[in-house]
Design an enzyme around this catalytic site. Structure first.
Site, mmCIF file in Angstrom:
data_model
loop_
_atom_site.group_PDB
_atom_site.id
_atom_site.type_symbol
_atom_site.label_atom_id
_atom_site.label_comp_id
_atom_site.label_asym_id
_atom_site.label_seq_id
_atom_site.Cartn_x
_atom_site.Cartn_y
_atom_site.Cartn_z
ATOM 1 N N THR A 196 52.943 23.179 33.716
ATOM 2 C CA THR A 196 53.318 21.790 33.570
ATOM 3 C C THR A 196 52.706 21.108 34.773
ATOM 4 O O THR A 196 52.414 21.769 35.759
ATOM 5 C CB THR A 196 54.854 21.672 33.592
ATOM 6 N N VAL A 225 60.924 21.350 22.017
ATOM 7 C CA VAL A 225 60.801 20.452 23.171
ATOM 8 C C VAL A 225 61.481 21.120 24.354
ATOM 9 O O VAL A 225 62.588 21.658 24.216
ATOM 10 C CB VAL A 225 61.464 19.088 22.879
ATOM 11 N N GLY A 226 60.821 21.107 25.499
ATOM 12 C CA GLY A 226 61.379 21.717 26.703
ATOM 13 C C GLY A 226 62.021 20.696 27.605
ATOM 14 O O GLY A 226 62.435 19.612 27.178
ATOM 15 N N THR A 247 58.892 22.568 37.031
ATOM 16 C CA THR A 247 58.062 23.393 36.149
ATOM 17 C C THR A 247 58.713 24.760 36.030
ATOM 18 O O THR A 247 59.183 25.309 37.021
ATOM 19 C CB THR A 247 56.626 23.541 36.672
ATOM 20 N N GLY A 250 61.599 26.082 30.487
ATOM 21 C CA GLY A 250 62.220 24.802 30.187
ATOM 22 C C GLY A 250 63.643 24.875 29.685
ATOM 23 O O GLY A 250 64.484 24.041 30.034
#
Ligand code: ASP
Length: 329
Positions: A196, A225-226, A247, A250
């Protein structure tokens, strides 16, 4: 004027594959991080806002194929790319985020438009793209995000029929010896790297901002979705405490509301930025197997960059001073 202005960035955390270490690969990462920090530094030195500095830094990180955000994003289980991003202004607590977009070239710019031009905070999928289109943002074909390195990484994940987030050292060693090295030019094993990108900044006016953007995790299910686009999990900024970008795994960062927890600990326990961030990354996240790291800055210009993995692409820069970058511990 606040003379403690500073910007910090990250490009993901993960397990170092020592056999993949090459001096030139390492130099490429340091050069990319330095270029992004220099751009952010210029924004701050010119009196620009922290919000402008983090937008610009994350936009550049999205355009750089070395990092898993924008061009160079990982593949979903369907062989596509789905991108998430968020941005928050510590001055007003305004925030904007988008998730599961497939054709917006720079997700962070879409998140910024949500912050500035929408009464909502988070848009998803088709609605996010319709909003971005109405804002006149640049669109690309989903294949624009393709890179050979991420494609090989995805194929490996498909063979193993799992999302690539295994940090077990034994498995890592076994896998490494059983396969052809997929991306020999990356100092951090991309199969075990949380990719990320993010930026946090304090501007000369004393305001904080944070932004985070990601392609997610390799071989993730479509629609997953994280933490990245969730305010408080992957991104948070409040002038009263700090700005944070995370990061890592997630799902665990979501369950710990990791970014907000750093700010909350500063507010409620009156601990320092470093103490709060360290507690979240080194004590709280590991309790649920949360792996990764974060970058954070407070209103005094203190910076902390803790991670519980072997490495994290990271750096910080203050106006007038040379950027500092690092990968390993
Ligand atoms: N936190 C991101 C996600 O779960 C992945 C990462 O940081 O690499 O989507």
């Amino acid at each position: 004027m606040n003379s403690n202005a500073v910007i910090a960035i990250h490009g993901g955390a993960g397990t170092i594959l020592r056999s993949a270490l090459s001096a030139s690969a390492e130099a490429d990462y340091h050069a990319a991080l330095t270029a992004v920090l220099s751009a952010g530094q210029r924004v701050l030195a010119d009196g620009g806002s922290a919000l402008d500095a983090v937008s610009e830094a994350v936009r550049l990180l999205e355009d750089c194929p070395l990092f898993n955000a924008g061009h160079g994003a990982v593949y979903t289980s369907a062989g596509t790319h789905e991108l998430d991003a968020a941005i928050m202004d510590g001055r007003t607590l305004e925030a904007g985020a988008i998730c599961c977009v497939k054709r917006v070239r720079n997700p962070v710019l879409a998140a910024r438009r949500v912050l500035e031009r929408s009464e909502h905070v988070l848009f998803t999928g088709d609605g996010a793209e319709a909003f971005a289109a109405a804002q006149g943002l640049e669109f690309v074909d989903n294949s624009y995000f393709d890179t050979d390195a991420r494609y090989r990484q995805w194929q490996l994940a498909c063979e193993q029929q799992r999302p690539m987030l295994d940090h077990d050292g034994a498995t890592l060693a076994a896998n490494a010896s059983n396969r052809q090295e997929p991306t020999p030019h990356e100092p951090i094993d991309p199969n075990r790297k949380f990719g990320t990108v993010g930026a946090v900044a304090l501007d000369v006016h004393g305001h904080l901002a944070a932004a985070t953007s990601t392609g997610g995790v390799t071989n993730k299910q479509v629609g997953r979705v994280g933490d990245t686009p969730l305010i408080g999990a992957g991104c948070y900024a409040d002038d009263a405490t700090c700005a944070v970008s995370t990061t890592g795994s997630g799902e665990m960062f979501m369950r710990m509301v990791a970014a907000y927890d750093v700010a909350a600990q500063m507010a409620y326990r009156a601990v320092s930025l470093d103490e709060a961030a360290h507690d979240v990354v080194m004590n709280r996240l590991p309790k649920i197997d949360g792996r990764g790291g974060l970058i954070a800055v407070d209103a005094r210009g203190n910076v902390t960059l803790p991670f519980n993995t072997e490495g994290m692409y990271r750096g910080f820069a203050r106006p007038g001073a040379a950027p500092v970058t690092a990968i390993y511990r």
